[in-house]
Scaffold this motif. Structure first.
Motif, PDB file in Angstrom:
ATOM      1  N   UNK A  12      31.078 -16.371  20.627  1.00  0.00           N
ATOM      2  CA  UNK A  12      30.439 -15.940  21.912  1.00  0.00           C
ATOM      3  C   UNK A  12      31.164 -14.713  22.425  1.00  0.00           C
ATOM      4  N   UNK A  13      30.154 -14.132  23.047  1.00  0.00           N
ATOM      5  CA  UNK A  13      30.459 -12.585  23.376  1.00  0.00           C
ATOM      6  C   UNK A  13      31.525 -12.440  24.436  1.00  0.00           C
ATOM      7  N   UNK A  14      32.062 -11.492  24.678  1.00  0.00           N
ATOM      8  CA  UNK A  14      33.201 -11.432  25.923  1.00  0.00           C
ATOM      9  C   UNK A  14      32.175 -11.598  27.046  1.00  0.00           C
ATOM     10  N   UNK A  15      32.930 -11.926  28.237  1.00  0.00           N
ATOM     11  CA  UNK A  15      32.309 -12.213  29.327  1.00  0.00           C
ATOM     12  C   UNK A  15      31.634 -11.220  30.094  1.00  0.00           C
ATOM     13  N   UNK A  16      32.256  -9.936  29.759  1.00  0.00           N
ATOM     14  CA  UNK A  16      31.601  -8.907  30.183  1.00  0.00           C
ATOM     15  C   UNK A  16      30.708  -8.045  29.447  1.00  0.00           C
ATOM     16  N   UNK A  17      30.284  -8.736  28.412  1.00  0.00           N
ATOM     17  CA  UNK A  17      29.070  -8.153  27.531  1.00  0.00           C
ATOM     18  C   UNK A  17      27.786  -8.424  27.772  1.00  0.00           C
ATOM     19  N   UNK A  18      26.979  -7.823  28.139  1.00  0.00           N
ATOM     20  CA  UNK A  18      25.518  -8.319  28.522  1.00  0.00           C
ATOM     21  C   UNK A  18      24.615  -8.594  27.345  1.00  0.00           C
ATOM     22  N   UNK A  19      25.249  -9.426  26.562  1.00  0.00           N
ATOM     23  CA  UNK A  19      24.490  -9.943  25.176  1.00  0.00           C
ATOM     24  C   UNK A  19      24.444 -11.452  25.543  1.00  0.00           C
ATOM     25  N   UNK A  20      23.133 -12.073  25.957  1.00  0.00           N
ATOM     26  CA  UNK A  20      23.041 -13.528  26.091  1.00  0.00           C
ATOM     27  C   UNK A  20      23.286 -14.272  24.970  1.00  0.00           C
ATOM     28  N   UNK A  21      22.944 -13.738  23.856  1.00  0.00           N
ATOM     29  CA  UNK A  21      22.779 -14.682  22.572  1.00  0.00           C
ATOM     30  C   UNK A  21      23.401 -13.888  21.423  1.00  0.00           C
ATOM     31  N   UNK A  22      23.970 -14.338  20.729  1.00  0.00           N
ATOM     32  CA  UNK A  22      24.578 -13.531  19.600  1.00  0.00           C
ATOM     33  C   UNK A  22      24.426 -14.277  18.018  1.00  0.00           C
ATOM     34  N   UNK A  23      23.985 -15.634  18.001  1.00  0.00           N
ATOM     35  CA  UNK A  23      23.877 -16.363  17.043  1.00  0.00           C
ATOM     36  C   UNK A  23      22.659 -16.570  16.444  1.00  0.00           C
ATOM     37  N   UNK A  24      21.522 -15.780  16.923  1.00  0.00           N
ATOM     38  CA  UNK A  24      20.134 -15.808  16.599  1.00  0.00           C
ATOM     39  C   UNK A  24      19.934 -14.834  15.379  1.00  0.00           C
ATOM     40  N   UNK A  25      19.205 -15.161  14.541  1.00  0.00           N
ATOM     41  CA  UNK A  25      18.947 -14.394  13.266  1.00  0.00           C
ATOM     42  C   UNK A  25      17.736 -13.214  13.674  1.00  0.00           C
ATOM     43  N   UNK A  26      18.064 -12.012  14.396  1.00  0.00           N
ATOM     44  CA  UNK A  26      17.223 -11.307  14.815  1.00  0.00           C
ATOM     45  C   UNK A  26      16.439 -10.491  13.703  1.00  0.00           C
ATOM     46  N   UNK A  27      16.909 -10.453  12.371  1.00  0.00           N
ATOM     47  CA  UNK A  27      16.036 -10.073  11.387  1.00  0.00           C
ATOM     48  C   UNK A  27      14.764 -10.888  10.955  1.00  0.00           C
ATOM     49  N   UNK A  28      14.638 -12.215  11.392  1.00  0.00           N
ATOM     50  CA  UNK A  28      13.468 -13.274  11.440  1.00  0.00           C
ATOM     51  C   UNK A  28      12.266 -12.458  12.066  1.00  0.00           C
ATOM     52  N   UNK A  29      12.455 -12.153  13.250  1.00  0.00           N
ATOM     53  CA  UNK A  29      11.483 -11.460  14.149  1.00  0.00           C
ATOM     54  C   UNK A  29      10.852 -10.224  13.644  1.00  0.00           C
ATOM     55  N   UNK A  30      11.657  -9.345  13.012  1.00  0.00           N
ATOM     56  CA  UNK A  30      11.079  -8.126  12.341  1.00  0.00           C
ATOM     57  C   UNK A  30      10.605  -8.373  10.869  1.00  0.00           C
ATOM     58  N   UNK A  31      10.746  -9.483  10.323  1.00  0.00           N
ATOM     59  CA  UNK A  31      10.006 -10.120   9.083  1.00  0.00           C
ATOM     60  C   UNK A  31       8.770 -10.599   9.359  1.00  0.00           C
ATOM     61  N   UNK A  32       8.620 -11.175  10.640  1.00  0.00           N
ATOM     62  CA  UNK A  32       7.315 -11.642  11.182  1.00  0.00           C
ATOM     63  C   UNK A  32       6.386 -10.755  11.835  1.00  0.00           C
ATOM     64  N   UNK A  33       7.134  -9.800  12.484  1.00  0.00           N
ATOM     65  CA  UNK A  33       6.172  -8.792  13.309  1.00  0.00           C
ATOM     66  C   UNK A  33       6.448  -7.504  12.969  1.00  0.00           C
ATOM     67  N   UNK A  34       5.704  -6.279  12.987  1.00  0.00           N
ATOM     68  CA  UNK A  34       6.095  -5.236  12.741  1.00  0.00           C
ATOM     69  C   UNK A  34       6.623  -4.414  13.905  1.00  0.00           C
ATOM     70  N   UNK A  35       7.182  -3.236  13.817  1.00  0.00           N
ATOM     71  CA  UNK A  35       7.800  -2.634  14.913  1.00  0.00           C
ATOM     72  C   UNK A  35       6.891  -2.530  16.189  1.00  0.00           C
ATOM     73  N   UNK A  36       5.754  -2.132  15.973  1.00  0.00           N
ATOM     74  CA  UNK A  36       4.375  -1.903  16.929  1.00  0.00           C
ATOM     75  C   UNK A  36       4.345  -3.149  17.596  1.00  0.00           C
ATOM     76  N   UNK A  37       4.248  -4.219  17.159  1.00  0.00           N
ATOM     77  CA  UNK A  37       3.830  -5.529  17.875  1.00  0.00           C
ATOM     78  C   UNK A  37       4.976  -5.997  18.543  1.00  0.00           C
ATOM     79  N   UNK A  38       6.394  -5.659  17.930  1.00  0.00           N
ATOM     80  CA  UNK A  38       7.508  -6.262  18.701  1.00  0.00           C
ATOM     81  C   UNK A  38       7.612  -5.604  20.012  1.00  0.00           C
ATOM     82  N   UNK A  39       7.418  -4.258  20.004  1.00  0.00           N
ATOM     83  CA  UNK A  39       7.555  -3.382  21.087  1.00  0.00           C
ATOM     84  C   UNK A  39       6.355  -3.730  22.241  1.00  0.00           C
ATOM     85  N   UNK A  40       4.996  -3.929  21.663  1.00  0.00           N
ATOM     86  CA  UNK A  40       4.135  -4.572  22.490  1.00  0.00           C
ATOM     87  C   UNK A  40       4.189  -5.810  23.001  1.00  0.00           C
TER      88      UNK A  40
END
Length: 258
Positions: free
Chosen positions: A197-225
């Motif tokens: 779990x991140x420190x209480x004062x660190x503004x990151x709600x989730x740290x255990x999600x595989x962020x790479x999966x999103x960018x494997x499914x969508x390109x940068x343009x679609x992620x930004x959109x």
């Protein structure tokens, strides 16, 4: 015939007073629809999918489901003795389908009994779902735990305790990690599962999600959109042929807003 899903076992046996079991949990365990659960004629490999429930206060409950397919016998060995009994059997048909009732237990295969039907040698495979519910968003860790637990139970002889004991261990005995630099490790079949779990004062709600999966499914343009659309408080519909990706990508997108 159509199978009717039921909760055969749960831990803890009684609901938490502040977090009762959602009565619609069956629909989330079977996202294809509980009115269309039909047994398969061929074995299907296990699958994993996630879902997220939101209560009236905005709190989230994360679910990770492992679906396995077990062989079962759809008919009981009861002979049709009279026309009256055959009429009783006909009444078990609804909408052109034979409706039966699945009797399940944790350590045995599900059995479906339809009254007054002769036995058959046809093999059927029924889905059984093992679901972990948690207020912690450790989707990847729970996925690994369930898949390794399934391997332990089906492909090895190392399982020295009932399945319920392993569920009790992760639900009641494995502590949640404190905020900060500490992490909790859980080992199963040589695989180490980490909870952090991140420190209480660190503004990151989730740290255990595989962020790479999103960018494997969508390109940068679609992620930004999509991010821009969500930031403008518009609705976004996610569509995928893989159930395991929907909740994960949805939570990743939500976490990128804060």
């Amino acid at each position: 015939f159509i199978l009717e899903p039921v909760v055969t076992a749960q831990y803890p046996p009684k609901d938490h007073p502040d977090q009762p079991l959602n009565p619609m949990i069956n629909q989330f365990c079977y996202p294809q629809g509980i009115d269309a659960i039909v047994p398969l004629h061929e074995y299907k490999m296990p699958t994993v999918h996630h879902f997220v429930l939101t209560d009236s206060k905005g709190g989230k409950l994360f679910g990770t489901c492992l679906t396995v397919y077990e062989e079962f016998s759809p008919y009981s060995e009861v002979d049709i003795k009279s026309g009256e009994e055959e009429d009783d059997f006909d009444r078990t048909r609804e909408g052109g389908h034979e409706r039966g009732y699945v009797e399940c237990s944790v350590n045995a295969s599900p059995k479906m009994e339809i009254p007054h039907r002769r036995s058959t040698t046809q093999k059927y495979y029924a889905p059984r779902v093992l679901c972990l519910l948690s207020t912690w968003p450790y989707l990847s860790a729970f996925r690994t735990y369930l898949t390794q637990l399934y391997r332990l139970a089906t492909t090895t002889n190392l399982m020295i305790a009932p399945l319920e004991r392993y569920i009790e261990n992760i639900c009641s005995e494995v502590p949640a990690p404190p905020p900060g630099s500490f992490e909790v490790k859980l080992s199963i079949l040589g695989t180490t599962i980490r909870f952090w779990a991140p420190p209480a004062d660190q503004p990151i709600p989730y740290v255990s999600l595989p962020y790479g999966v999103l960018f494997e499914c969508l390109d940068i343009g679609n992620v930004l959109f999509v991010w821009y659309t969500l930031a403008c408080e518009h609705k976004v519909l996610l569509v995928s042929s893989q159930l395991s990706l929907l909740a994960v990508c949805g939570e990743i997108l939500c976490s990128m807003l804060f």
